[in-house]
Design a protein around this motif. Structure first.
Motif, PDB file in Angstrom:
ATOM      1  N   GLU A  19      -1.487   7.187   2.699  1.00  6.69           N
ATOM      2  CA  GLU A  19      -2.561   6.243   2.986  1.00  6.69           C
ATOM      3  C   GLU A  19      -2.032   4.839   2.743  1.00  6.69           C
ATOM      4  O   GLU A  19      -1.203   4.638   1.841  1.00  6.69           O
ATOM      5  CB  GLU A  19      -3.743   6.523   2.040  1.00  6.69           C
ATOM      6  N   TRP A  64      -2.407  12.415  -6.097  1.00  5.32           N
ATOM      7  CA  TRP A  64      -1.896  11.124  -5.607  1.00  5.32           C
ATOM      8  C   TRP A  64      -0.751  10.725  -6.536  1.00  5.32           C
ATOM      9  O   TRP A  64      -0.931  10.604  -7.748  1.00  5.32           O
ATOM     10  CB  TRP A  64      -2.993  10.052  -5.645  1.00  5.32           C
ATOM     11  N   LEU A  67     -11.854  -3.252  -2.373  1.00  6.83           N
ATOM     12  CA  LEU A  67     -11.316  -2.111  -1.638  1.00  6.83           C
ATOM     13  C   LEU A  67     -10.601  -1.178  -2.606  1.00  6.83           C
ATOM     14  O   LEU A  67      -9.941  -1.616  -3.545  1.00  6.83           O
ATOM     15  CB  LEU A  67     -10.300  -2.581  -0.583  1.00  6.83           C
ATOM     16  N   PHE A  68     -10.754   0.122  -2.345  1.00  9.67           N
ATOM     17  CA  PHE A  68     -10.062   1.143  -3.131  1.00  9.67           C
ATOM     18  C   PHE A  68      -9.237   2.007  -2.193  1.00  9.67           C
ATOM     19  O   PHE A  68      -9.609   2.215  -1.037  1.00  9.67           O
ATOM     20  CB  PHE A  68     -11.064   2.033  -3.873  1.00  9.67           C
ATOM     21  N   PHE A  69      -8.118   2.551  -2.723  1.00  9.93           N
ATOM     22  CA  PHE A  69      -7.253   3.402  -1.910  1.00  9.93           C
ATOM     23  C   PHE A  69      -6.780   4.584  -2.743  1.00  9.93           C
ATOM     24  O   PHE A  69      -6.576   4.463  -3.947  1.00  9.93           O
ATOM     25  CB  PHE A  69      -6.016   2.613  -1.437  1.00  9.93           C
ATOM     26  N   GLY A  70      -6.541   5.704  -2.071  1.00 14.09           N
ATOM     27  CA  GLY A  70      -5.902   6.835  -2.741  1.00 14.09           C
ATOM     28  C   GLY A  70      -6.637   7.242  -4.019  1.00 14.09           C
ATOM     29  O   GLY A  70      -7.830   7.533  -4.003  1.00 14.09           O
ATOM     30  N   SER A 106      -3.330  -3.828   6.323  1.00 15.55           N
ATOM     31  CA  SER A 106      -3.017  -5.233   6.589  1.00 15.55           C
ATOM     32  C   SER A 106      -2.035  -5.774   5.550  1.00 15.55           C
ATOM     33  O   SER A 106      -1.094  -6.509   5.881  1.00 15.55           O
ATOM     34  CB  SER A 106      -4.293  -6.072   6.617  1.00 15.55           C
ATOM     35  N   MET A 107      -2.213  -5.388   4.280  1.00 15.53           N
ATOM     36  CA  MET A 107      -1.300  -5.895   3.250  1.00 15.53           C
ATOM     37  C   MET A 107       0.061  -5.198   3.330  1.00 15.53           C
ATOM     38  O   MET A 107       1.100  -5.808   3.057  1.00 15.53           O
ATOM     39  CB  MET A 107      -1.901  -5.707   1.842  1.00 15.53           C
ATOM     40  N   PHE A 160      -5.842  -0.705  -6.896  1.00 15.59           N
ATOM     41  CA  PHE A 160      -5.109   0.511  -6.578  1.00 15.59           C
ATOM     42  C   PHE A 160      -4.080   0.849  -7.644  1.00 15.59           C
ATOM     43  O   PHE A 160      -3.786   0.040  -8.513  1.00 15.59           O
ATOM     44  CB  PHE A 160      -4.450   0.421  -5.194  1.00 15.59           C
ATOM     45  N   ASN A 220      -6.972 -11.036  -1.341  1.00 12.07           N
ATOM     46  CA  ASN A 220      -6.572 -11.562  -0.032  1.00 12.07           C
ATOM     47  C   ASN A 220      -5.115 -11.220   0.279  1.00 12.07           C
ATOM     48  O   ASN A 220      -4.323 -12.049   0.725  1.00 12.07           O
ATOM     49  CB  ASN A 220      -6.840 -13.066   0.035  1.00 12.07           C
ATOM     50  N   GLU A 221      -4.778  -9.969  -0.009  1.00  8.61           N
ATOM     51  CA  GLU A 221      -3.492  -9.366   0.348  1.00  8.61           C
ATOM     52  C   GLU A 221      -2.298  -9.915  -0.411  1.00  8.61           C
ATOM     53  O   GLU A 221      -1.151  -9.803   0.036  1.00  8.61           O
ATOM     54  CB  GLU A 221      -3.263  -9.443   1.867  1.00  8.61           C
ATOM     55  N   LEU A 241      -3.302  -1.877 -10.250  1.00  9.30           N
ATOM     56  CA  LEU A 241      -2.758  -3.098  -9.654  1.00  9.30           C
ATOM     57  C   LEU A 241      -3.877  -3.747  -8.856  1.00  9.30           C
ATOM     58  O   LEU A 241      -4.741  -3.051  -8.320  1.00  9.30           O
ATOM     59  CB  LEU A 241      -1.592  -2.783  -8.723  1.00  9.30           C
ATOM     60  N   LYS A 288       2.084  -6.914   5.987  1.00  6.79           N
ATOM     61  CA  LYS A 288       2.465  -8.240   5.475  1.00  6.79           C
ATOM     62  C   LYS A 288       3.597  -8.120   4.460  1.00  6.79           C
ATOM     63  O   LYS A 288       4.565  -8.893   4.468  1.00  6.79           O
ATOM     64  CB  LYS A 288       1.253  -8.833   4.759  1.00  6.79           C
ATOM     65  N   TRP A 302       0.395   4.857  -0.402  1.00  7.09           N
ATOM     66  CA  TRP A 302       0.347   5.897  -1.431  1.00  7.09           C
ATOM     67  C   TRP A 302       0.516   7.255  -0.801  1.00  7.09           C
ATOM     68  O   TRP A 302       0.037   7.511   0.309  1.00  7.09           O
ATOM     69  CB  TRP A 302      -0.997   5.851  -2.185  1.00  7.09           C
ATOM     70  N   ARG A 311     -14.495   3.681  -0.755  1.00  7.71           N
ATOM     71  CA  ARG A 311     -13.325   2.911  -0.326  1.00  7.71           C
ATOM     72  C   ARG A 311     -13.613   1.408  -0.315  1.00  7.71           C
ATOM     73  O   ARG A 311     -12.711   0.591  -0.243  1.00  7.71           O
ATOM     74  CB  ARG A 311     -12.896   3.326   1.086  1.00  7.71           C
ATOM     75  N   ALA A 321      -8.496  -5.853  -3.817  1.00  3.14           N
ATOM     76  CA  ALA A 321      -8.118  -4.448  -3.685  1.00  3.14           C
ATOM     77  C   ALA A 321      -7.643  -3.949  -5.046  1.00  3.14           C
ATOM     78  O   ALA A 321      -6.898  -4.644  -5.740  1.00  3.14           O
ATOM     79  CB  ALA A 321      -7.032  -4.287  -2.637  1.00  3.14           C
ATOM     80  N   ALA A 332      -4.863  -6.786  -5.877  1.00  3.34           N
ATOM     81  CA  ALA A 332      -4.496  -7.789  -4.883  1.00  3.34           C
ATOM     82  C   ALA A 332      -5.756  -8.542  -4.484  1.00  3.34           C
ATOM     83  O   ALA A 332      -6.843  -7.950  -4.428  1.00  3.34           O
ATOM     84  CB  ALA A 332      -3.861  -7.137  -3.663  1.00  3.34           C
ATOM     85  N   GLU A 382     -11.344 -10.867  -0.685  1.00  6.82           N
ATOM     86  CA  GLU A 382     -11.158  -9.413  -0.563  1.00  6.82           C
ATOM     87  C   GLU A 382     -10.241  -8.987  -1.692  1.00  6.82           C
ATOM     88  O   GLU A 382      -9.075  -9.411  -1.764  1.00  6.82           O
ATOM     89  CB  GLU A 382     -10.523  -9.092   0.802  1.00  6.82           C
ATOM     90  N   TYR A 429      -2.914   0.441   2.608  1.00  9.79           N
ATOM     91  CA  TYR A 429      -3.753  -0.760   2.706  1.00  9.79           C
ATOM     92  C   TYR A 429      -3.085  -1.512   3.853  1.00  9.79           C
ATOM     93  O   TYR A 429      -2.181  -2.321   3.657  1.00  9.79           O
ATOM     94  CB  TYR A 429      -3.697  -1.525   1.391  1.00  9.79           C
TER      95      TYR A 429
END
Lengths: 147, 79
Positions: free
Chosen positions: A57, A140, B6-9, A61-62, B73, B54-55, B50, A65, A129, B18, B71, B52, B69, A59
């Motif tokens: 999975e 994960w 935002l959340f991932f994994g 857009s990041m 994770f 705005n990326e 961790l 970048k 990830w 998410r 994130a 982030a 924004e 993120y």
């Protein structure tokens, strides 16, 4: 010739990626083909897991970048010409390619060094990830280093 | 003020979501919002997180603005 950093959900054609990084001033491209392995040793517990499949999975857009930033940094630190990176997300079967990094340089030593540096940094900083699905469950994977 | 989180994994599993819209006060920091998220979603506390905004990777002292924004994770495992 342009650099590229892409995500895909499709099977990666390694030679197609490598053939996109053939600058006329270079004589070789070094390509890393990273793929899903069957057995993994858990660094915490020492347990060896047999993986059924992986899920990646991102993120998105990041991640793109960050891969672009790594390419720029590699080009400033190594005498290389162009870089292409493609990372796959979604479900991967064992043996399927998760990431390709292709580096072209006028001299191969810099290409090898930059390719090694890029995979090391990708694994440290790019927000992607991996989930391992195995007979006993799924987990994960949490990376080790901090960006 | 509102930020998107935002959340991932593993953190998406821990938060059960998410994406969350979170109301914040002017000048609240990333660290303060993370603490609040851990209270609202206790399973988040069992991970090193961790952040982030705005990326870009940030530390806990970073102040948030309306529309940011954020994130949250776990340490990355790509490649």
């Amino acid at each position: 010739m342009a650099d590229f950093a892409e995500l895909t959900t499709s099977v990666i054609d390694i030679s197609a990626v490598a053939r996109r990084v053939v600058p006329p001033e270079c004589g070789a491209t070094v390509t890393l083909d990273g793929y899903a392995r069957r057995f993994t040793k858990d660094k915490q517990t020492g347990e060896v897991r047999e993986t059924e499949y992986l899920v990646y999975e991102a993120y998105e857009s990041m991640a793109v970048k960050e891969m672009q930033r790594l390419i720029e940094q590699a080009k400033s630190e190594f005498e290389i010409a162009n870089v292409g990176i493609v990372h796959r997300t979604g479900r991967l079967e064992i043996g399927e390619t998760s990431v390709v990094i292709s580096v072209a340089a006028p001299h191969r030593r810099a290409a090898f060094a930059a390719c090694e540096w890029l995979i090391k940094e990708l694994k440290r900083t790019v927000p992607i990830w991996k989930k391992e699905v195995y007979a006993g469950g799924e987990v994960w994977v949490e990376g080790e280093a901090s960006p | 003020m509102k930020v998107q989180v935002l959340f991932f994994g593993a953190t998406a599993d821990a938060a059960g979501s998410r994406r969350l819209g979170v109301n914040i006060d002017d000048g609240q920091t990333v660290g303060e919002i993370v603490e609040r998220l851990k209270i609202d979603h206790p399973p988040l506390s069992s991970h090193n997180l961790l952040i982030a905004v705005n990326e870009e990777y940030v530390g806990p002292e970073t102040a948030l603005k309306h529309g940011d924004e954020m994130a949250v994770f776990t340490a990355v495992s790509g490649g």
